[in-house]
Design a protein around this motif. Structure first.
Motif, PDB file in Angstrom:
ATOM      1  N   LEU A 192       0.875  -1.154   0.000  1.00 19.87           N
ATOM      2  CA  LEU A 192       0.000   0.000   0.000  1.00 19.87           C
ATOM      3  C   LEU A 192       0.922   1.216   0.000  1.00 19.87           C
ATOM      4  CD1 LEU A 192      -2.909   1.050   0.202  1.00 19.87           C
ATOM      5  CD2 LEU A 192      -2.688   0.965   2.690  1.00 19.87           C
ATOM      6  N   HIS A 193       0.783   2.060  -1.021  1.00 20.60           N
ATOM      7  CA  HIS A 193       1.766   3.103  -1.290  1.00 20.60           C
ATOM      8  C   HIS A 193       1.378   4.421  -0.629  1.00 20.60           C
ATOM      9  CE1 HIS A 193       5.080   4.905  -3.255  1.00 20.60           C
ATOM     10  NE2 HIS A 193       4.541   5.231  -4.404  1.00 20.60           N
ATOM     11  N   MET A 194       2.175   4.884   0.305  1.00 22.85           N
ATOM     12  CA  MET A 194       2.101   6.211   0.909  1.00 22.85           C
ATOM     13  C   MET A 194       0.761   6.553   1.569  1.00 22.85           C
ATOM     14  SD  MET A 194       4.341   8.626  -1.656  1.00 22.85           S
ATOM     15  CE  MET A 194       3.066   8.729  -2.907  1.00 22.85           C
ATOM     16  N   ALA A 232       1.062   0.474  11.663  1.00 26.56           N
ATOM     17  CA  ALA A 232       1.092  -0.700  10.791  1.00 26.56           C
ATOM     18  C   ALA A 232       1.696  -1.904  11.498  1.00 26.56           C
ATOM     19  CB  ALA A 232       1.878  -0.381   9.519  1.00 26.56           C
ATOM     20  N   VAL A 233       2.677  -1.654  12.371  1.00 30.61           N
ATOM     21  CA  VAL A 233       3.238  -2.746  13.168  1.00 30.61           C
ATOM     22  C   VAL A 233       2.138  -3.372  14.017  1.00 30.61           C
ATOM     23  CG1 VAL A 233       4.832  -3.356  15.022  1.00 30.61           C
ATOM     24  CG2 VAL A 233       5.563  -1.759  13.241  1.00 30.61           C
ATOM     25  N   LYS A 245      -6.129   0.778   7.118  1.00 31.47           N
ATOM     26  CA  LYS A 245      -7.182  -0.221   7.269  1.00 31.47           C
ATOM     27  C   LYS A 245      -8.029  -0.375   6.023  1.00 31.47           C
ATOM     28  CE  LYS A 245      -7.433   1.089  12.156  1.00 31.47           C
ATOM     29  NZ  LYS A 245      -8.302   1.655  13.227  1.00 31.47           N
ATOM     30  N   ASN A 246      -7.616   0.224   4.921  1.00 30.18           N
ATOM     31  CA  ASN A 246      -8.390   0.185   3.678  1.00 30.18           C
ATOM     32  C   ASN A 246      -8.825  -1.247   3.368  1.00 30.18           C
ATOM     33  OD1 ASN A 246      -8.849  -0.020   0.702  1.00 30.18           O
ATOM     34  ND2 ASN A 246      -8.426   2.168   0.812  1.00 30.18           N
ATOM     35  N   ALA A 275      -8.825  -6.893   1.352  1.00 30.81           N
ATOM     36  CA  ALA A 275      -9.626  -7.973   0.770  1.00 30.81           C
ATOM     37  C   ALA A 275      -9.022  -8.428  -0.551  1.00 30.81           C
ATOM     38  CB  ALA A 275     -11.072  -7.503   0.574  1.00 30.81           C
ATOM     39  N   ALA A 276      -8.547  -7.465  -1.352  1.00 31.24           N
ATOM     40  CA  ALA A 276      -7.917  -7.812  -2.620  1.00 31.24           C
ATOM     41  C   ALA A 276      -6.644  -8.616  -2.397  1.00 31.24           C
ATOM     42  CB  ALA A 276      -7.608  -6.540  -3.413  1.00 31.24           C
TER      43      ALA A 276
END
Length: 437
Positions: free
Chosen positions: A147-149, A201-202, A157-158, A163-164
């Protein structure tokens, strides 16, 4: 120099001393051959491979960044580099990488690519884009999809992205999931720094690999992330590791503008004068300590990050065969006392000319909401990565205020910068560079 900067210098010396170990130009013409290297010319070789966290993959300590010359990219892979960093947002880069890996053993390479959470961010939208990336890369799978930037902890949490990724992993199209970050477009919340997002993210637990900015002038945020990532066995790749060319480039640009006799707004000139005052003081120090060789300082900067055992690979965006050779010869080396002294001297002389990637602290004081961190990053693409057209296009598409509005400002950003960076003058120089005015 204020207390914060002095503290940063002490921390650099401390960590450099801990990590320092015993460590030990020619250009090559383009040719019709895959790499351009003749039989009589010996390739430098990668000497160190490191386990990329819980991926279990042994990656070269040096990696390819956004390299836009196919010959240079191939030559770098021929040295044993096996971590390839790319992104769907790098114009034409997927296809360039695809041509480079076409005749290579796929399982020996770790391909890392990235997707922005823009446009269609549904599960189906991300899957469609991922399949297009695979098609352009000419491979059945990517080792890591990042997931970029994302600019906030909430953006991690997108659910469309996750899911993708779950579906693509079940198909064997994606092996691991990662995250790249070097700050927000515009600094809104002190909690949403690069470090804050990566630490979130950790805790999230769904990301296997991080790509982040870290160098000898910018350690604080990244070191917290490195410390938190180690017990979770998150793989660490670095970018923006050599902040050592800004002074010479900016000084040359200022001299060029003056030589051309360009008319300069009085307040604009005031900002440039502040830049010049710092440059003159730096020049005295540079002469005194023999820091005239940027290549030597760049090499020490790379050795600095290679000396950190928590770092697994360092992405290098080289543009020429000569640069590639110089970088690869650093594989397996560590920062020695001489290099430590060089970086310490450079930090004193030129540290003020590096606008820290992923910082943005000064933006909170800007009444016009100029995205300082983003503009400086685009200028970095232009100056240091030979991505001139891309940088100029990105700059032209910035919504809202750009750096041209800084010409009649008293310099709120400079007063707010804790590192003493002559921000206003550097922004104005960046504007001239990115608009070629």
């Amino acid at each position: 120099m204020d207390g914060r900067v002095s503290q940063g210098r002490r921390r650099f010396l401390k960590f450099a001393a801990v990590w320092a170990g015993a460590a030990v130009g020619k250009g090559y013409p383009r040719s019709a051959e895959r790499t351009g290297w003749g039989e009589e010319q010996s390739l430098p070789k990668i000497k160190d491979y490191r386990l990329l966290g819980r991926t279990g993959f042994k990656v070269s300590d040096l990696a390819t960044g956004n390299i836009n010359d196919g010959g240079v990219l191939n030559a770098m892979l021929d040295t044993g580099v096996n971590f390839i960093d790319t992104a769907e947002s790098y114009p034409g880069h997927h296809r360039l990488v695809g041509r480079a890996i076409k005749e290579r053993e796929r399982k020996s390479l770790f391909i890392n690519t990235k997707m922005l959470a823009e446009g269609d961010i549904s599960k189906e939208g991300f899957i469609k884009r991922a399949r297009k990336s695979l098609e352009d890369l000419g491979t059945d799978y990517v080792d890591c999809m990042m997931l970029h930037m994302p600019e906030t902890a909430e953006a991690l949490k997108n659910e469309g992205f996750h899911a993708a990724m779950q579906e693509l992993k079940s198909e064997g199209r994606v092996r691991f999931v990662g995250l790249s970050n070097h700050g927000s477009f515009w600094f809104r919340d002190p909690k949403e720094t690069m470090g804050g997002v990566l630490l979130a993210a950790v805790e999230d637990g769904r990301f296997d690999v991080f790509l982040m900015a870290y160098n000898f002038l910018q350690m604080d945020q990244a070191e917290h992330v490195l410390e938190a990532s180690r017990p979770k066995k998150i793989g660490i790749a670095l970018m923006k590791t050599t902040p050592v060319t800004k002074y010479e480039i900016l000084k040359s640009r200022l001299e060029q503008m003056e030589k051309e006799g360009q008319e300069i707004h009085p307040l604009y000139r005031e900002g440039l004068n502040r830049f010049r005052d710092k440059a003159e003081r730096a020049e005295e120090f540079i002469k005194k300590y023999g820091l005239k060789n940027p290549g030597e300082i760049k090499a020490a900067a790379i050795r600095f990050v290679l000396s950190n055992p928590a770092v697994h690979t360092v992405c290098c965006s080289v543009a020429t065969y000569e640069e590639m050779e110089q970088v690869v010869r650093l594989s397996g080396t560590r920062l020695d006392p001489e290099g430590q002294a060089t970086l310490a001297a450079y930090q004193t002389a030129c540290g003020e000319f590096y606008c820290r990637h992923a910082c943005g602290l000064c933006e909170l004081e800007c009444p016009r909401h100029v995205p300082v961190n983003t503009i400086m990053r685009y200028n970095h693409y232009f100056l240091a990565q030979s991505r001139e057209k891309e940088a100029m296009l990105k700059y032209s598409q910035i919504p809202g205020a750009r750096a041209d509005v800084c010409c009649d400002c008293p310099g709120h950003c400079e007063r707010a910068c804790p590192y003493g960076v002559p921000v206003q003058g550097m922004l104005l120089l960046a504007h001239h560079q990115l608009t070629l005015t």
